[in-house]
Design a protein around this motif. Structure first.
Motif, short mmCIF file in Angstrom:
data_model
loop_
_atom_site.label_atom_id
_atom_site.label_comp_id
_atom_site.label_asym_id
_atom_site.label_seq_id
_atom_site.Cartn_x
_atom_site.Cartn_y
_atom_site.Cartn_z
N ALA A 174 28.85 32.81 41.81
CA ALA A 174 30.28 32.49 41.67
C ALA A 174 31.11 33.70 41.27
N ALA A 175 30.47 34.69 40.68
CA ALA A 175 31.18 35.85 40.15
C ALA A 175 31.64 36.79 41.26
N LEU A 176 32.61 37.64 40.91
CA LEU A 176 33.04 38.69 41.81
C LEU A 176 31.90 39.69 42.02
N SER A 177 31.96 40.46 43.08
CA SER A 177 30.98 41.52 43.29
C SER A 177 31.07 42.53 42.15
N ARG A 178 30.07 43.37 42.02
CA ARG A 178 30.08 44.36 40.94
C ARG A 178 31.30 45.26 41.02
N GLU A 179 31.64 45.76 42.21
CA GLU A 179 32.79 46.65 42.34
C GLU A 179 34.10 45.93 42.06
N ALA A 180 34.24 44.71 42.58
CA ALA A 180 35.45 43.94 42.31
C ALA A 180 35.55 43.59 40.82
N SER A 181 34.41 43.32 40.20
CA SER A 181 34.41 43.02 38.77
C SER A 181 34.87 44.23 37.96
N LEU A 182 34.34 45.41 38.30
CA LEU A 182 34.74 46.62 37.58
C LEU A 182 36.21 46.92 37.81
N ALA A 183 36.70 46.65 39.01
CA ALA A 183 38.12 46.86 39.28
C ALA A 183 38.97 45.97 38.38
N MET A 184 38.56 44.71 38.19
CA MET A 184 39.31 43.80 37.31
C MET A 184 39.24 44.28 35.86
N ILE A 185 38.05 44.69 35.41
CA ILE A 185 37.89 45.17 34.04
C ILE A 185 38.75 46.41 33.80
N GLU A 186 38.74 47.33 34.74
CA GLU A 186 39.49 48.58 34.56
C GLU A 186 41.00 48.34 34.65
N ALA A 187 41.43 47.41 35.47
CA ALA A 187 42.85 47.06 35.53
C ALA A 187 43.29 46.42 34.21
N ALA A 188 42.45 45.55 33.66
CA ALA A 188 42.78 44.92 32.38
C ALA A 188 42.85 45.97 31.27
#
Length: 277
Positions: free
Chosen positions: A252-266
């Motif tokens: 259900a989670a975002l891909s690793r790259e998409a997840s890191l993009a969300m974390i870095e944007a936050a």
């Protein structure tokens, strides 16, 4: 009690267990069958590789007729340990695990926390505690964090809910630093990190943290935690069900790259907020 002396005390526990088991004429397998663990577990208790839970120590006393010796020794060692009783065994197993999988629905997992983030958590939970107590707790948390810096560190996979990124624990500056740390840990290949976004909606284990651990020569375990309580589970059927839920969370989670993009944007958002205060 220092780490070395505490380990020596657990080794004494194991030596006594072996001596009294052999005096009673039991093999490891036979004693394990009586106390509802495997013979391999008994061997690991005797070598001080793993620590028995209280109910197992009590059943050992009943089986070997040792008049509460192992329960009393267990209680003394647990009382003098650094972590809360319900978490102590799980913390010990971290050092032995070859693989650790965390699901964090609300709070950054301990192995990924920065000192400032951990401090904010402890102060919120202990608003009247002394600075000395808070710093002692933060120090213990940072001792666990060292695990990911070891050359022999376990494979570490973390699934965070987006809520973990959005709750400003400690304020904007603390959150920016914390999320930068998660990103750096992932980008340096010390952890695999994914995020379950709010848009997913319902998902397995909603609101319930859990940790799965695998070992070189022992069955896997699962740990879940509630209010001032925790459960270390090693029943194979239960662990398999929790593993299946974890697999669904990863799906259900975002891909690793998409997840890191969300974390870095936050993190960048928090940084901007911090600069304006």
């Amino acid at each position: 009690m220092a780490n070395g002396s505490r380990q020596a005390a657990w080794e004494f526990f194991g030596t006594e267990l072996k001596r009294r088991r052999e005096e009673s004429g039991f093999t490891q397998v036979e004693l394990g069958a009586r106390v509802f663990v495997s013979g391999g577990y008994i061997g690991q208790f005797e070598q001080a590789i793993r620590k028995p839970q209280l109910d197992v120590a009590q059943r050992i006393d009943d089986t070997l007729q040792t008049d509460g010796f192992f329960e009393r020794l267990w209680r003394k060692l647990i009382k003098e340990q650094r972590y809360a009783e319900y978490f102590a065994h799980a913390a010990e197993l971290e050092r032995l695990a070859t693989s650790i999988c965390d699901w964090a629905p609300a709070v950054v997992p301990g192995l990924l926390q920065t000192p400032a983030y951990a401090r904010a958590i402890y102060v919120a939970s202990n608003p009247l505690a002394t600075d000395e107590y808070i710093e002692e707790m933060v120090g213990l948390r940072m001792n666990r964090v060292q695990l990911l810096k070891d050359a022999t560190r376990p494979v570490y996979w973390v699934v965070l809910h987006e809520a973990v990124l959005r709750v400003p624990v400690g304020g904007s500056a603390v959150m920016a630093e914390q999320l930068d740390h998660i990103s750096e840990t992932a980008r340096s290949r010390k952890a695999l990190v994914q995020v379950v976004p709010f848009s997913v909606g319902a998902h397995p284990q909603m609101g319930k943290m859990m940790t799965l651990k695998e070992f070189e020569d022992a069955p896997p375990t699962a740990y879940t935690e509630g209010v001032l309580s925790g459960s270390l589970l090693d029943d194979p059927a239960v662990v398999r069900k929790i593993r299946a839920d974890y697999d669904l969370l990863r799906a259900a989670a975002l891909s690793r790259e998409a997840s890191l993009a969300m974390i870095e944007a936050a993190a960048e958002g928090y940084r901007r907020c911090a600069s304006m205060t």
